[in-house]
Design a protein around this motif. Sequence first.
Motif, mmCIF file in Angstrom:
data_model
loop_
_atom_site.group_PDB
_atom_site.id
_atom_site.type_symbol
_atom_site.label_atom_id
_atom_site.label_comp_id
_atom_site.label_asym_id
_atom_site.label_seq_id
_atom_site.Cartn_x
_atom_site.Cartn_y
_atom_site.Cartn_z
ATOM 1 N N ILE A 179 1.219 -67.642 11.990
ATOM 2 C CA ILE A 179 0.554 -68.775 11.740
ATOM 3 C C ILE A 179 1.873 -69.138 11.333
ATOM 4 O O ILE A 179 1.734 -70.491 11.298
ATOM 5 C CB ILE A 179 -0.513 -69.750 11.158
ATOM 6 C CG1 ILE A 179 -0.920 -69.409 9.909
ATOM 7 C CG2 ILE A 179 -1.566 -69.014 12.101
ATOM 8 C CD1 ILE A 179 -2.230 -69.812 9.170
ATOM 9 N N CYS A 180 3.176 -69.220 9.959
ATOM 10 C CA CYS A 180 3.891 -69.328 10.003
ATOM 11 C C CYS A 180 5.162 -69.209 9.730
ATOM 12 O O CYS A 180 4.930 -67.953 10.586
ATOM 13 C CB CYS A 180 3.823 -69.267 8.790
ATOM 14 S SG CYS A 180 2.480 -69.729 7.270
ATOM 15 N N SER A 185 6.659 -72.179 6.347
ATOM 16 C CA SER A 185 5.437 -73.515 6.380
ATOM 17 C C SER A 185 4.961 -72.929 7.296
ATOM 18 O O SER A 185 5.382 -72.135 8.809
ATOM 19 C CB SER A 185 6.545 -74.112 6.988
ATOM 20 O OG SER A 185 7.934 -74.246 7.996
ATOM 21 N N LEU A 186 3.949 -73.946 8.257
ATOM 22 C CA LEU A 186 2.905 -74.013 9.842
ATOM 23 C C LEU A 186 3.874 -74.282 11.017
ATOM 24 O O LEU A 186 4.535 -74.698 11.037
ATOM 25 C CB LEU A 186 1.793 -74.753 9.330
ATOM 26 C CG LEU A 186 0.966 -74.063 8.346
ATOM 27 C CD1 LEU A 186 -0.072 -75.646 8.073
ATOM 28 C CD2 LEU A 186 0.075 -72.846 8.486
ATOM 29 N N LYS A 187 3.158 -73.078 11.604
ATOM 30 C CA LYS A 187 4.439 -73.256 13.547
ATOM 31 C C LYS A 187 3.673 -74.422 13.860
ATOM 32 O O LYS A 187 2.197 -75.119 13.258
ATOM 33 C CB LYS A 187 3.197 -71.944 14.190
ATOM 34 C CG LYS A 187 4.424 -70.959 13.055
ATOM 35 C CD LYS A 187 4.751 -69.552 13.848
ATOM 36 C CE LYS A 187 4.917 -68.760 13.663
ATOM 37 N NZ LYS A 187 4.937 -67.515 14.881
ATOM 38 N N LEU A 191 -0.399 -76.940 13.909
ATOM 39 C CA LEU A 191 -0.705 -78.091 13.573
ATOM 40 C C LEU A 191 -0.954 -79.192 13.949
ATOM 41 O O LEU A 191 -2.014 -79.966 14.183
ATOM 42 C CB LEU A 191 0.896 -78.369 12.989
ATOM 43 C CG LEU A 191 1.688 -77.713 11.833
ATOM 44 C CD1 LEU A 191 3.010 -78.367 11.758
ATOM 45 C CD2 LEU A 191 0.791 -78.410 10.392
ATOM 46 N N GLU A 192 -0.556 -78.301 15.545
ATOM 47 C CA GLU A 192 -1.762 -78.878 17.000
ATOM 48 C C GLU A 192 -3.643 -79.588 16.640
ATOM 49 O O GLU A 192 -3.435 -80.236 17.061
ATOM 50 C CB GLU A 192 -0.687 -79.367 17.925
ATOM 51 C CG GLU A 192 0.770 -79.828 18.593
ATOM 52 C CD GLU A 192 1.205 -79.139 19.528
ATOM 53 O OE1 GLU A 192 0.412 -77.477 20.352
ATOM 54 O OE2 GLU A 192 1.973 -79.089 19.845
ATOM 55 N N PHE A 206 -2.669 -81.224 4.839
ATOM 56 C CA PHE A 206 -3.358 -79.522 5.165
ATOM 57 C C PHE A 206 -2.124 -79.369 5.553
ATOM 58 O O PHE A 206 -2.578 -77.698 4.824
ATOM 59 C CB PHE A 206 -3.662 -79.320 6.711
ATOM 60 C CG PHE A 206 -4.574 -80.304 6.642
ATOM 61 C CD1 PHE A 206 -6.342 -80.052 6.575
ATOM 62 C CD2 PHE A 206 -4.970 -81.276 7.697
ATOM 63 C CE1 PHE A 206 -8.031 -80.705 6.310
ATOM 64 C CE2 PHE A 206 -6.145 -82.318 7.437
ATOM 65 C CZ PHE A 206 -7.350 -81.895 7.266
ATOM 66 N N VAL A 207 -1.188 -79.346 5.090
ATOM 67 C CA VAL A 207 0.338 -78.939 4.483
ATOM 68 C C VAL A 207 0.202 -78.525 3.525
ATOM 69 O O VAL A 207 0.284 -76.878 3.129
ATOM 70 C CB VAL A 207 1.983 -79.357 5.259
ATOM 71 C CG1 VAL A 207 3.111 -78.787 4.622
ATOM 72 C CG2 VAL A 207 1.147 -79.503 6.962
#
Length: 675
Positions: A179-180, A185-187, A191-192, A206-207
Amino acid sequence: MTTDPKVQRIIDWRETLNTASDEKFFDIMHIYLGEIKTPYNKQKLIEQLSSFLRNEQNRETIFSLLTDEDIKILTAIKYIQNAEISKIEKFFTPVFSLGDLYSKLANLEERLLIFTKNSDSKKIVQLNPLLEDDLNPYLSLKNLISEESSNLTPDKAELKLSPSVLAVFLSFLSGKKEICKADGSLKKKPLEEISQIFKTDDVQLFVNLYNSLSNLSLINDFNHLEKFADLDFVNQLSYLCAAYAGHFSRTTIQTNAQLFLQTLYFAKNKFYTKQKIFEIAFLIKESINDSIPSAGRFSRMIAAASTSLSDSFDNGLFELMTDAAISYGIICPSKENKNAFFINDIFSLPSVENKSNLLNLDAGFNVTIMPGLTLKEYLPLIKFLKPLQCDVLSIFEITKQSVIKAFDLGLKKEDIINILKTYTSFDIPQILQMNLEEWESSYGSAALYKGFVLKLSAENSFLAEKNPSFAKHIIKILAPGVYLLDFETDEETQNAVAEIGLDFIGTIKNNKEQIQFLPFAKLNSQSNFKAEKIETKKLNSIVQQKKFLDQLKKETEALEATSDQKDGLIDRIKRRTILRTEQLRPESVRFELTEATGMDFTGKIHILEAAIQQSKMIEIELAGKKEKITGYAKGLVKNSPAPMLFMTHKNFNGETVEIEIEIAKISYLKKLRYS
């Protein structure tokens, strides 16, 4: 026989004077006692100075001339444990330049309010024991860290992070792979999904939370999560804020979390600027000795070692922790002043006693959970629940894949049913029980194994199968002579194999080392640092002080003395070392050049040579530049087209560096007294 602490401090003060340089000793004696006749006895002179300080009128005048800046520094010396010069520097870095601070400390010393004691190669600043009792009422902690106006109101003074938000987010992350991005960092897609589950376009919370959890190694590791969930929610928040600052050792994160928690406790329900919050943390850190809790003797040793080695306060690190707390809603800005922050009281959060009806399960396998569960209570649930929505209520669903994830984690159908029954008074739908039974049967019909595999030849297979103590560790016979074992560690496996006579096998092939996590240490919210309850005294007004100083200047002008002598006495008046008319003795003045400006090349050279010879600190301003450079002159090159000064000073990182400065570019030069 034990010496009374105050008596010992008086002995230390007298010894400091006795061992001071001749320049410093006679400067002070000339100011307060006048001309010193030879032969002299240092001890008698120190006793005369002590008598001067015991005079009630002299003491009152000393206190009447105190300024706000004096009081700030004196209060810091009072509250900073073992107030080393370096600690005072660190505390006042944003307030005073290094040169200004050293000048103010020198001034307080010549005014007999403080003294500097050498201890184990460190310079410790202390209040003068002959004055400290009368001085104490002026030194309220509010002089350093007064809260902002009580008329402010917090902007959204509610926690954004709760046990339910944390649990839902952990449930979302559970079992997810890749997922990173490459940078950690999150993809975009996760995030959506987060935005949809938590009904928000602002996913920065949440990040930040992902970074904190990642730095604590809590993502997709329920064994470690269970240890984290053993903590109360306040402790969890503190660890998350500390971990947001970076990936550090367990001991460092524990120490930072402890400091942050105690800072929050001290400042709760009040408004402070960020700088004031940092100052509170600094003072608390200096008060910590053995107050860091730990899980055992070894942990206490590690914590104590960490405390003794960590002798500097990192503003940048603490600012990151503060930013995390703002993100999580622990700290929030005021509506009226965005530079003033309200510290929420996370220590008095409401709790729910009866938790038997917090969960509702409908026929579509949707699970609604009301607020009230702790993270520890949530953990068994999120092993088999898929998150759908999190607001006031947390909504999940039970799916085949979420239940298979629970089976992978070691749960059985009966475990899932019993966990659900714990938080609902209604019966579990029969259709769900049937589905769980079917999914469990399907799960058991095929399996992927990971673990220790023992491969034996046909003639050696009896050693494993016929030995009762070893056979009980065989999970599955995968093929003739191939056994899947239930051991958890390399050492345990190798010892068991050796005991049945297979000591010829050698090391384990291609087995990855498993990380064993220690429990999280429980933190203590209260520190040794507390404000004294004292009746405070107010300072004389600026007008009153000016009137007294102007009268002394007027009397100085009327003296029969040279202009240099008058200038010297007026300089003493400005430095507030003249307390009564009897001190206006022209013959006690010893002129010394300590400042030079602009084109005064000869004056600069004279000061620099004296500073090198006396190892005194200098302060420099360069033409066209605002910042001041403070350090020690180490050498001069005078006979060259461009005469140069070689000096050392501390850069922004606190490192001592060597620099070269063209003397012609120095617009202002000052040699600091008693540095």
